[in-house]
Enzyme design. Structure first.
Site, PDB file in Angstrom:
ATOM      1  N   ARG B 222       0.859  -1.193   0.000  1.00 43.39           N
ATOM      2  CA  ARG B 222       0.000   0.000   0.000  1.00 43.39           C
ATOM      3  C   ARG B 222       0.890   1.236   0.000  1.00 43.39           C
ATOM      4  O   ARG B 222       1.627   1.453   0.963  1.00 43.39           O
ATOM      5  CB  ARG B 222      -0.893   0.021   1.250  1.00 43.39           C
ATOM      6  CG  ARG B 222      -1.700  -1.248   1.473  1.00 43.39           C
ATOM      7  CD  ARG B 222      -2.911  -1.327   0.560  1.00 43.39           C
ATOM      8  NE  ARG B 222      -3.471  -2.679   0.537  1.00 43.39           N
ATOM      9  CZ  ARG B 222      -4.588  -3.049   1.150  1.00 43.39           C
ATOM     10  NH1 ARG B 222      -5.290  -2.158   1.840  1.00 43.39           N
ATOM     11  NH2 ARG B 222      -5.036  -4.290   1.078  1.00 43.39           N
ATOM     12  N   GLU B 224       0.679   4.198   0.826  1.00 44.19           N
ATOM     13  CA  GLU B 224       0.063   5.275   1.601  1.00 44.19           C
ATOM     14  C   GLU B 224       1.144   6.223   2.104  1.00 44.19           C
ATOM     15  O   GLU B 224       2.076   5.813   2.783  1.00 44.19           O
ATOM     16  CB  GLU B 224      -0.742   4.690   2.766  1.00 44.19           C
ATOM     17  CG  GLU B 224      -2.048   4.083   2.277  1.00 44.19           C
ATOM     18  CD  GLU B 224      -2.708   3.178   3.298  1.00 44.19           C
ATOM     19  OE1 GLU B 224      -2.190   3.085   4.425  1.00 44.19           O
ATOM     20  OE2 GLU B 224      -3.726   2.568   2.957  1.00 44.19           O
ATOM     21  N   ARG B 230      -0.732   2.292  12.733  1.00 43.61           N
ATOM     22  CA  ARG B 230      -1.428   1.059  12.356  1.00 43.61           C
ATOM     23  C   ARG B 230      -1.225   0.656  10.905  1.00 43.61           C
ATOM     24  O   ARG B 230      -1.774  -0.349  10.469  1.00 43.61           O
ATOM     25  CB  ARG B 230      -2.928   1.149  12.677  1.00 43.61           C
ATOM     26  CG  ARG B 230      -3.631   2.362  12.090  1.00 43.61           C
ATOM     27  CD  ARG B 230      -5.137   2.146  12.055  1.00 43.61           C
ATOM     28  NE  ARG B 230      -5.793   2.376  13.331  1.00 43.61           N
ATOM     29  CZ  ARG B 230      -7.111   2.211  13.515  1.00 43.61           C
ATOM     30  NH1 ARG B 230      -7.875   1.789  12.526  1.00 43.61           N
ATOM     31  NH2 ARG B 230      -7.660   2.472  14.672  1.00 43.61           N
ATOM     32  N   HIS B 231      -0.463   1.428  10.134  1.00 44.14           N
ATOM     33  CA  HIS B 231      -0.266   1.105   8.718  1.00 44.14           C
ATOM     34  C   HIS B 231       1.191   0.817   8.390  1.00 44.14           C
ATOM     35  O   HIS B 231       2.093   1.441   8.921  1.00 44.14           O
ATOM     36  CB  HIS B 231      -0.754   2.266   7.829  1.00 44.14           C
ATOM     37  CG  HIS B 231      -2.230   2.426   7.841  1.00 44.14           C
ATOM     38  ND1 HIS B 231      -2.868   3.335   8.643  1.00 44.14           N
ATOM     39  CD2 HIS B 231      -3.200   1.777   7.154  1.00 44.14           C
ATOM     40  CE1 HIS B 231      -4.181   3.241   8.452  1.00 44.14           C
ATOM     41  NE2 HIS B 231      -4.416   2.302   7.559  1.00 44.14           N
ATOM     42  N   GLU B 374      -9.623  -2.376  13.930  1.00 46.14           N
ATOM     43  CA  GLU B 374     -10.058  -3.293  12.877  1.00 46.14           C
ATOM     44  C   GLU B 374      -8.886  -4.182  12.473  1.00 46.14           C
ATOM     45  O   GLU B 374      -7.810  -3.689  12.151  1.00 46.14           O
ATOM     46  CB  GLU B 374     -10.540  -2.451  11.673  1.00 46.14           C
ATOM     47  CG  GLU B 374     -10.919  -3.253  10.458  1.00 46.14           C
ATOM     48  CD  GLU B 374     -10.003  -2.961   9.283  1.00 46.14           C
ATOM     49  OE1 GLU B 374      -9.798  -1.800   8.947  1.00 46.14           O
ATOM     50  OE2 GLU B 374      -9.475  -3.947   8.714  1.00 46.14           O
ATOM     51  N   SER B 377     -11.066  -7.053   7.138  1.00 49.26           N
ATOM     52  CA  SER B 377     -12.206  -6.700   6.307  1.00 49.26           C
ATOM     53  C   SER B 377     -12.573  -7.950   5.538  1.00 49.26           C
ATOM     54  O   SER B 377     -11.695  -8.660   5.049  1.00 49.26           O
ATOM     55  CB  SER B 377     -11.866  -5.579   5.328  1.00 49.26           C
ATOM     56  OG  SER B 377     -12.032  -4.339   5.942  1.00 49.26           O
ATOM     57  N   ARG B 425      -0.617  -6.335  12.294  1.00 48.26           N
ATOM     58  CA  ARG B 425      -1.574  -5.593  13.118  1.00 48.26           C
ATOM     59  C   ARG B 425      -2.162  -6.489  14.201  1.00 48.26           C
ATOM     60  O   ARG B 425      -2.313  -6.073  15.359  1.00 48.26           O
ATOM     61  CB  ARG B 425      -2.677  -4.999  12.241  1.00 48.26           C
ATOM     62  CG  ARG B 425      -3.475  -3.950  12.995  1.00 48.26           C
ATOM     63  CD  ARG B 425      -4.623  -3.421  12.189  1.00 48.26           C
ATOM     64  NE  ARG B 425      -4.210  -2.419  11.206  1.00 48.26           N
ATOM     65  CZ  ARG B 425      -5.080  -1.708  10.511  1.00 48.26           C
ATOM     66  NH1 ARG B 425      -6.391  -1.892  10.679  1.00 48.26           N
ATOM     67  NH2 ARG B 425      -4.659  -0.818   9.644  1.00 48.26           N
TER      68      ARG B 425
END
Lengths: 451, 451
Positions: B222, B224, B230-231, B374, B377, B425
């Site tokens: 990712r 980002e 958390r990433h 979370e 998903s 995570r």
């Protein structure tokens, strides 16, 4: 099933299929004379007017189903069948299902571009790969991937369960110079140039300082322009590294035990897949034969008249050497040891002379040949910082570009070594698959980025 | 050990250390009063003149060794110790080794830049990551990675051993448009633009047509830009997809069983690591509580005065919701269900109304919260080709750019769904590690490409 878009099809008999638990096609023998519910795909179908034949494929295999008044959907549709199991000598597996209820769960909207039951390897390979999203459902295609999954599971199970290894996960995005080699895929990493990792080599060595014995199962990347039947641009590498060794013999002994454990699991779980592909699971000798690389070059030259140029073996040399050890020692495997430094990277541990001094020509690196092809490169690595810096100088590399590599060797790394097995290459060789691309679900090559 | 570059150090007593098999520091109790041989790293050392103390670290833990006349090398050197095991209440584990022979296997050439035994998380995190090649040897650091390895092993073992799943390996190099999203890392693939895969989503769906139930453990990417606790830009994704389901409840039930199996294995194998980190292994309820997303938004607004904008929950909403279910139902886990279409991708299966028509607002997508965050998903996916094309139109996407995705749905895909768990995570949350980067051996972030 809640599926309003595809309303239930013709149900010739009333029944209560939902009440039955699912049976797999591989379990029919245990249900002879009783009603079962099957779920799966329409593998093949034939409509003789009054009677319809349907070969249903599920994860367990295929089963012949026969019924009347069935409105058969296109091949590959998902369906549910209930019916009575009867012995039938000509049906696959010796049993068939006499259909009582039939329901289309999800109808195919087009016939598959290739007839799945009629596929054969080596026929239109590029077309097969173009339509891989559906051709991968073929029985032989999936058998190869099933064998690979079991092979990888056996690899992990033996290393963690019997040898005290810990699994690691290391970066596939690496900075410039981490490997120092060619054949790298460049990545734009937030505006910085980075590369896809060719191997977890340094990272698994670092982790020897943490867990002593480590392994990783992960993709690696080689930007090799040329297409061959034995190379992939992205493949699954089974990587091993172990610390506190004496020399590379400890590493070879580990690989010997590991291969025996893998073949044992395949024998227990994949007999059906090997039978389907007409392949035999090899016996792994308690002590795989070894020959030095120089000895191997001499052997293929003198006994088979094949002189190899360069410093290594060529594919024909590998084939002849394997053939020789199969004929003389009955072994499908042979270790080729003591590779010359010219054929190994700077971090390969040099061979030592009897007085402990460095042999300038040879390393403690080895390859493993299996049925005529190299499936492993491995060896002892240099762990001593001073020796590493000397090796970098001897290879005429620039130490400042290798600082990311040499750093950890300042901190007391123990003697260590390891190897890597290409999962697809081993799978292909085990199963007699000519091209390694068919041992990967979605291969990447020079011209193939999809599917 | 053959190690001519580092000749054997002072050996105060004559002995035959090679004849002893290796003992791990975790096995001392079983050897009380007997001689053992330890191999490992100099974790800590103290020289009191006449007496030297050495804490030796190996894969099993640490052991205190005491001797006299020892010429102790720098910390992190690899050493071999032989000696007698004696009970000693103040020593770690309750035993110490009285050194008889001492040998440096591989001497550190520099002291570590950070004192390994004195490291604490949250102290100079960037420095710790800069020197990760050696700081990763810390007891707490490696405990996190050990827990992760066991967690991943439990994931695989449960899925293959108890649920009939097959492991797959899918491409991480994907063509433009395969995901259709932002946050992609571009790759130069032989002069063509390609990307690193954000998830194996389509490939695991395709493989449901082959093995019905599949999983993959592999890195995903990712791009980002923003750094959060958390990433990660590269992380290990535990991906699951299963076919022939009724609806997303089948998928949630599977994840519930899977989490129970994971925690059971951690309880059996990682008690020491959890104790070291002061963390508790959660109980997994037989039926994890569920609440719809709309219900969850209402609950945190009405009971906790926290109104959430947008269509989803925000981090504070997740925290409050988790706290609520811990207090009212004693559960560390809660499923948040029926996500709105606006918060889910085009391939999410829409919720169906009682008459079977498509609910235009809701999906069969869910998240799983664990201790306020979370970790999953998941949901049911659209399997019907016509419904998929309608969804693409409803999302105002261009069908021609998604042909690589939609192709396989022409061929009778059964109802299916799945989920993904981020390994780092989940590890971080289990162990109370504040930043997910410490749950990965060599994290990649916006500014970190090395080590």
């Amino acid at each position: 099933m809640t599926e309003p878009q595809t309303p239930p099809q013709l149900q010739p008999h009333t029944a209560s299929p939902q009440a039955l638990p699912r049976t797999l096609t591989s379990e029919l023998a245990a249900h002879e004379g009783r009603a079962v519910k099957l779920l799966g795909f329409v593998h093949a179908r034939r409509d003789l007017g009054g009677v319809q034949f349907l070969v249903l494929r599920d994860v367990g295999g295929v089963a012949q189903c026969v019924g009347s008044g069935l409105d058969l959907p296109l091949s590959e549709s998902s369906v549910e069948v209930t019916g009575l199991v009867k012995a039938h000598p000509k049906a696959p597996g010796g049993f068939e299902v006499q259909v009582e209820t039939f329901r289309v769960i999800s109808a195919a909207t087009e016939p598959p571009p290739v007839e799945i039951p009629k596929m054969e390897w080596h026929v239109n390979p590029e077309t097969m790969l173009d339509y891989r999203v559906v051709t991968v459902r073929g029985l032989k295609e999936r058998a190869a991937l099933k064998v690979q999954a079991e092979l990888v599971a056996a690899f992990r199970e033996h290393l963690t369960g019997s040898e005290g290894f810990t699994e690691i996960s290391t970066p596939k995005i690496v900075s410039a110079g981490a490997e120092g080699g060619a054949n790298l895929f460049p990545i734009d990493y937030f505006g910085h140039l980075a590369y896809l990792a060719q191997s977890p080599q340094l990272y698994k060595q670092i982790m020897v300082g943490v867990f002593e014995r480590v392994f990783e199962v992960a993709p690696v990347y080689r930007a090799e322009e040329h297409a061959t039947s034995r190379h992939l641009n992205e493949y699954l590498s089974l990587d091993v590294e172990m610390g506190f060794i004496e020399d590379e013999e400890d590493v070879m002994a580990l690989e010997n035990r590991l291969l025996a454990a893998i073949m044992e699991r395949l024998r227990a779980r994949c007999a059906k897949e090997f039978a389907l592909l007409g392949a035999a699971i090899p016996e792994v000798p308690a002590h795989i034969p070894r020959i030095t690389l120089l000895g191997a070059r001499q052997l293929v030259a003198e006994q088979y008249g094949h002189a190899v140029g360069g410093k290594d073996l060529d594919p024909e040399g590998e084939r002849l050497l394997s053939q020789h050890f199969l004929q003389t020692e009955g072994s499908d495997f042979v270790f080729v040891t003591k590779y010359p430094r010219a054929a190994r990277p700077f971090y390969a541990h040099p061979e030592l002379n009897a007085d402990g001094s460095v042999n300038p020509d040879l390393t403690r690196g080895f390859d493993l040949l299996f049925r005529g092809i190299e499936i492993t490169s491995g060896g002892q690595r240099i762990h001593d910082h001073a020796m590493l810096m000397e090796s970098i100088a001897a290879y005429r590399l620039k130490p400042e570009t290798l600082e990311g590599y040499t750093e950890v060797f300042k901190y007391g790394m123990p003697p260590h070594g390891g190897f890597a097995i290409g999962a697809e290459r081993l799978t292909a060789r085990l199963l007699g698959i000519g091209n390694v691309r068919y041992a990967r679900a979605f291969p990447r090559d020079r011209h193939r980025l999809t599917p």
